[in-house]
Write a protein that holds these residues in place. Structure first.
Motif, mmCIF file in Angstrom:
data_model
loop_
_atom_site.group_PDB
_atom_site.id
_atom_site.type_symbol
_atom_site.label_atom_id
_atom_site.label_comp_id
_atom_site.label_asym_id
_atom_site.label_seq_id
_atom_site.Cartn_x
_atom_site.Cartn_y
_atom_site.Cartn_z
ATOM 1 N N MET A 1 -102.573 -79.235 92.513
ATOM 2 C CA MET A 1 -103.726 -78.977 91.672
ATOM 3 C C MET A 1 -103.294 -78.735 90.220
ATOM 4 S SD MET A 1 -106.956 -78.710 91.820
ATOM 5 C CE MET A 1 -108.333 -77.970 91.064
ATOM 6 N N MET A 2 -102.283 -77.907 90.041
ATOM 7 C CA MET A 2 -101.818 -77.621 88.671
ATOM 8 C C MET A 2 -101.184 -78.853 88.035
ATOM 9 S SD MET A 2 -102.814 -74.740 87.765
ATOM 10 C CE MET A 2 -101.889 -74.471 86.279
ATOM 11 N N ARG A 4 -102.177 -81.927 88.513
ATOM 12 C CA ARG A 4 -103.302 -82.749 88.050
ATOM 13 C C ARG A 4 -103.919 -82.162 86.782
ATOM 14 N NH1 ARG A 4 -106.471 -84.499 93.542
ATOM 15 N NH2 ARG A 4 -104.815 -85.827 94.330
ATOM 16 N N PHE A 5 -104.077 -80.834 86.746
ATOM 17 C CA PHE A 5 -104.621 -80.221 85.537
ATOM 18 C C PHE A 5 -103.692 -80.449 84.354
ATOM 19 C CE2 PHE A 5 -105.170 -76.660 82.589
ATOM 20 C CZ PHE A 5 -106.496 -76.880 82.249
ATOM 21 N N GLY A 6 -102.395 -80.360 84.584
ATOM 22 C CA GLY A 6 -101.434 -80.634 83.516
ATOM 23 C C GLY A 6 -101.529 -82.062 83.022
ATOM 24 N N ALA A 7 -101.743 -82.991 83.944
ATOM 25 C CA ALA A 7 -101.890 -84.390 83.553
ATOM 26 C C ALA A 7 -103.174 -84.601 82.763
ATOM 27 C CB ALA A 7 -101.872 -85.281 84.792
ATOM 28 N N ILE A 8 -104.238 -83.946 83.189
ATOM 29 C CA ILE A 8 -105.512 -84.059 82.461
ATOM 30 C C ILE A 8 -105.361 -83.463 81.062
ATOM 31 C CG2 ILE A 8 -107.903 -83.237 82.400
ATOM 32 C CD1 ILE A 8 -107.846 -83.493 85.507
ATOM 33 N N TRP A 9 -104.693 -82.325 80.960
ATOM 34 C CA TRP A 9 -104.463 -81.705 79.650
ATOM 35 C C TRP A 9 -103.609 -82.611 78.774
ATOM 36 C CZ3 TRP A 9 -106.787 -78.252 76.920
ATOM 37 C CH2 TRP A 9 -106.174 -77.742 75.789
ATOM 38 N N LEU A 10 -102.635 -83.289 79.374
ATOM 39 C CA LEU A 10 -101.790 -84.228 78.641
ATOM 40 C C LEU A 10 -102.630 -85.368 78.071
ATOM 41 C CD1 LEU A 10 -98.791 -84.977 77.988
ATOM 42 C CD2 LEU A 10 -98.859 -86.362 80.064
ATOM 43 N N PHE A 62 -101.472 -94.453 85.002
ATOM 44 C CA PHE A 62 -100.684 -93.247 85.291
ATOM 45 C C PHE A 62 -101.539 -92.208 86.012
ATOM 46 C CE2 PHE A 62 -99.545 -88.949 83.786
ATOM 47 C CZ PHE A 62 -98.307 -88.826 84.409
ATOM 48 N N TYR A 63 -102.734 -91.992 85.533
ATOM 49 C CA TYR A 63 -103.617 -90.991 86.128
ATOM 50 C C TYR A 63 -104.146 -91.448 87.487
ATOM 51 C CZ TYR A 63 -103.071 -89.177 81.516
ATOM 52 O OH TYR A 63 -102.512 -88.709 80.366
ATOM 53 N N ASN A 64 -104.375 -92.748 87.625
ATOM 54 C CA ASN A 64 -104.791 -93.272 88.928
ATOM 55 C C ASN A 64 -103.679 -93.102 89.960
ATOM 56 O OD1 ASN A 64 -107.347 -94.033 88.116
ATOM 57 N ND2 ASN A 64 -106.680 -96.056 87.456
ATOM 58 N N ASN A 65 -102.425 -93.257 89.542
ATOM 59 C CA ASN A 65 -101.303 -93.053 90.460
ATOM 60 C C ASN A 65 -101.174 -91.596 90.889
ATOM 61 O OD1 ASN A 65 -100.627 -95.742 90.410
ATOM 62 N ND2 ASN A 65 -99.071 -95.511 88.819
ATOM 63 N N LEU A 66 -101.637 -90.675 90.068
ATOM 64 C CA LEU A 66 -101.632 -89.258 90.430
ATOM 65 C C LEU A 66 -102.823 -88.872 91.292
ATOM 66 C CD1 LEU A 66 -100.512 -87.548 87.108
ATOM 67 C CD2 LEU A 66 -99.198 -87.797 89.205
ATOM 68 N N GLY A 67 -103.711 -89.819 91.538
ATOM 69 C CA GLY A 67 -104.880 -89.550 92.360
ATOM 70 C C GLY A 67 -106.080 -89.069 91.571
ATOM 71 N N ILE A 68 -106.050 -89.280 90.253
ATOM 72 C CA ILE A 68 -107.161 -88.880 89.388
ATOM 73 C C ILE A 68 -107.903 -90.143 88.990
ATOM 74 C CG2 ILE A 68 -107.811 -87.708 87.263
ATOM 75 C CD1 ILE A 68 -105.068 -86.318 87.354
#
Length: 96
Positions: A1-2, A4-10, A62-68
């Protein structure tokens, strides 16, 4: 979870300065909460459109590969942006 949040913040970080500049303009023009949220929603949709129609769409892989998914990503940055804007508007209204 963190992670994904870090990736979203990035993803959101490069747009933060522009978003804060828009917060200042909103404060000068009309510091009401509902029009400000609608403005942020419009700008988030515009950002989604611009990224989907340009070569920046490759960044979304990149975000799709993280499941976002793209929808989750833009909903998350909209929520983060609105929370920052609400805090900013309440802070400014305390001094005006």
């Amino acid at each position: 979870m963190m992670q994904r949040f870090g990736a979203i913040w990035l993803f959101y970080k490069p747009y933060f300065i522009w978003s804060f500049a828009i917060n200042i303009v909103i404060t000068v023009v009309n510091p009401q909460l509902v029009p400000a949220i609608l403005t942020k929603l419009f700008l988030t949709i515009l950002l989604w459109y611009l990224i989907n129609e340009t070569h920046a769409k490759r960044k979304l892989i990149f975000y799709n590969n993280l499941g976002i998914s793209t929808l989750k990503l833009f909903c998350a940055i909209f929520i983060i942006d609105v929370l920052i804007m609400i805090a900013y508007l309440y802070f400014i209204k305390a001094f005006i």
